[in-house]
Write an enzyme that holds these catalytic residues in place. Structure first.
Site, PDB file in Angstrom:
ATOM      1  N   ARG A   1       0.803  -1.211   0.000  1.00 56.01           N
ATOM      2  CA  ARG A   1       0.000   0.000   0.000  1.00 56.01           C
ATOM      3  C   ARG A   1       0.843   1.272   0.000  1.00 56.01           C
ATOM      4  O   ARG A   1       0.595   2.175  -0.810  1.00 56.01           O
ATOM      5  CB  ARG A   1      -0.933   0.014   1.237  1.00 56.01           C
ATOM      6  CG  ARG A   1      -2.173  -0.828   1.085  1.00 56.01           C
ATOM      7  CD  ARG A   1      -2.602  -1.426   2.394  1.00 56.01           C
ATOM      8  NE  ARG A   1      -1.582  -2.352   2.891  1.00 56.01           N
ATOM      9  CZ  ARG A   1      -1.485  -3.623   2.466  1.00 56.01           C
ATOM     10  NH1 ARG A   1      -2.334  -4.084   1.595  1.00 56.01           N
ATOM     11  NH2 ARG A   1      -0.534  -4.404   2.921  1.00 56.01           N
TER      12      ARG A   1
ATOM     13  N   LYS B   1      26.385  -4.329   0.445  1.00 55.13           N
ATOM     14  CA  LYS B   1      27.845  -4.297   0.485  1.00 55.13           C
ATOM     15  C   LYS B   1      28.365  -3.658   1.772  1.00 55.13           C
ATOM     16  O   LYS B   1      29.577  -3.537   1.952  1.00 55.13           O
ATOM     17  CB  LYS B   1      28.381  -3.520  -0.718  1.00 55.13           C
ATOM     18  CG  LYS B   1      27.906  -4.069  -2.063  1.00 55.13           C
ATOM     19  CD  LYS B   1      28.349  -3.172  -3.203  1.00 55.13           C
ATOM     20  CE  LYS B   1      27.806  -3.659  -4.540  1.00 55.13           C
ATOM     21  NZ  LYS B   1      28.183  -2.753  -5.659  1.00 55.13           N
TER      22      LYS B   1
ATOM     23  N   ARG C   1      11.536   3.921   3.598  1.00 62.71           N
ATOM     24  CA  ARG C   1      11.114   2.982   4.644  1.00 62.71           C
ATOM     25  C   ARG C   1      12.371   2.274   5.135  1.00 62.71           C
ATOM     26  O   ARG C   1      13.097   1.674   4.337  1.00 62.71           O
ATOM     27  CB  ARG C   1      10.099   1.966   4.129  1.00 62.71           C
ATOM     28  CG  ARG C   1       9.852   0.826   5.138  1.00 62.71           C
ATOM     29  CD  ARG C   1       8.655  -0.026   4.787  1.00 62.71           C
ATOM     30  NE  ARG C   1       7.413   0.710   4.975  1.00 62.71           N
ATOM     31  CZ  ARG C   1       6.204   0.167   4.881  1.00 62.71           C
ATOM     32  NH1 ARG C   1       6.084  -1.125   4.596  1.00 62.71           N
ATOM     33  NH2 ARG C   1       5.129   0.896   5.059  1.00 62.71           N
TER      34      ARG C   1
ATOM     35  N   HIS D   1       4.980   5.820  11.549  1.00 59.10           N
ATOM     36  CA  HIS D   1       4.526   5.762  10.157  1.00 59.10           C
ATOM     37  C   HIS D   1       3.584   6.955   9.974  1.00 59.10           C
ATOM     38  O   HIS D   1       2.364   6.800   9.903  1.00 59.10           O
ATOM     39  CB  HIS D   1       3.794   4.447   9.909  1.00 59.10           C
ATOM     40  CG  HIS D   1       3.621   4.087   8.459  1.00 59.10           C
ATOM     41  ND1 HIS D   1       3.820   4.993   7.442  1.00 59.10           N
ATOM     42  CD2 HIS D   1       3.253   2.925   7.864  1.00 59.10           C
ATOM     43  CE1 HIS D   1       3.593   4.402   6.277  1.00 59.10           C
ATOM     44  NE2 HIS D   1       3.251   3.143   6.512  1.00 59.10           N
TER      45      HIS D   1
END
Length: 314
Positions: A56, A87, A109, A137
């Site tokens: 979403r 890496k 995120r 969030h």
């Protein structure tokens, strides 16, 4: 219109901005979508850098950019594997490098709490927090609040049950911060003891004189609330809830299952919300009830994120 740069946490927004700027603009964006889009962000470029999977949030941000004529120039939902993080590159170095390519906004995120704050400290390009570990969030909380306003016609004086894994669920944390800006709100935290809301949120609510109560059985509070905000178990963050069944038909403990029994206890005008994805904490039978608002809630994410991008980029 108030200019915003980074979007890091829910606390950065005030009530007048929410009601007078964001929500009206989101309603305008809903009209833009119905008209097939626009070119108001033509020439703007966005990077979506996700260190955790998403459906979403990632899709709605990318659709939002496309709907307004902008471009997504780089996108990954597994940056830990498909970026130089594999890496050993630090988040800060990655953000500095991406800045050097002159994008207009980075949607991030991250899999650790406060990752977005770290990124913003080294970025001249706007950073939008799309979820940081079990921290926050904020754009989800903004769309949640917008949904409440659309569905109930008010935010002042609402009562809400936040249910499930509250210890590691970042959406309920951000929403708690936003609800604290509105008067006479009542919050019921419903969870097993191992998944209770963390003390930092409860201390914040106490300081701001927001009423809240803790319990472990949704059926006890379902008749009293305007909203049941259901969440899933955050198994990827190590939550292992007690799955003792109170009946053979229950797939999870009675403290968090929304089924027909709970619907029957709820007010006729109340709603059920969920940030999604759903696992087994809302029975499929609930989808047919008009009080099931979670798919409408997901749709509102497109309009809110379009509004945020327009505010930042235009």
């Amino acid at each position: 219109m108030k200019k915003i740069h980074h979007i890091i946490e829910a606390q950065q927004f005030d009530r007048p901005w929410l009601e007078e700027e964001l929500f009206p603009l989101a309603k305008e964006m809903e009209k833009v979508v119905k008209e097939g889009g626009s070119n108001i962000l033509s020439g703007k470029r966005m990077i979506t850098l996700f260190y955790e999977p998403s459906t979403r949030t990632r899709v709605s941000f990318e659709m939002a950019m496309d709907m307004m004529g902008g471009k997504v120039v780089f996108s990954t939902e597994n940056a830990r594997q498909f970026s130089s993080a594999a890496k050993g590159e630090t988040l800060e170095d990655t953000i500095k490098v991406l800045n050097s390519y002159h994008p207009d906004v980075i949607i991030l995120r991250y899999d650790e709490e406060d990752g977005t704050k770290r990124a913003a400290e080294v970025s001249s390009v706007p950073i939008i927090n799309a979820g940081d570990g079990s921290g926050q969030h904020p754009t989800q909380a903004l769309l949640d609040l917008f949904t409440i306003q659309k569905e109930l016609g008010r935010i002042d004086g609402i009562s809400i049950a936040m249910v499930g894994d509250l210890a590691r669920g970042r959406t309920v944390r951000s929403l708690s911060y936003l609800l604290a800006k509105f008067p006479n709100v009542k919050i019921y935290y419903v969870s097993p003891e191992v998944a209770q809301m963390r003390d930092d949120i409860k201390d914040y609510l106490k300081r701001h004189r927001v009423w809240f109560e803790e319990g472990n059985d949704l059926r006890e509070v379902a008749p009293q609330v305007d909203i049941i905000y259901q969440t899933r178990t955050q198994k990827e963050r190590g939550t292992l809830l007690d799955e003792t069944r109170s009946s053979p038909d229950e797939k999870i403990g009675s403290f968090c299952l929304v089924n027909q029994e709970v619907l029957d206890l709820m007010k006729k005008e109340a709603i059920v919300m969920h940030p999604l994805p759903r696992v087994n904490e809302i029975a499929l039978e609930v989808d047919k009830d008009p009080r099931a608002a979670y798919f409408r809630q997901a749709e509102n994410g497109l309009y809110i994120r379009m509004a945020l991008l327009k505010m930042i980029l235009s």
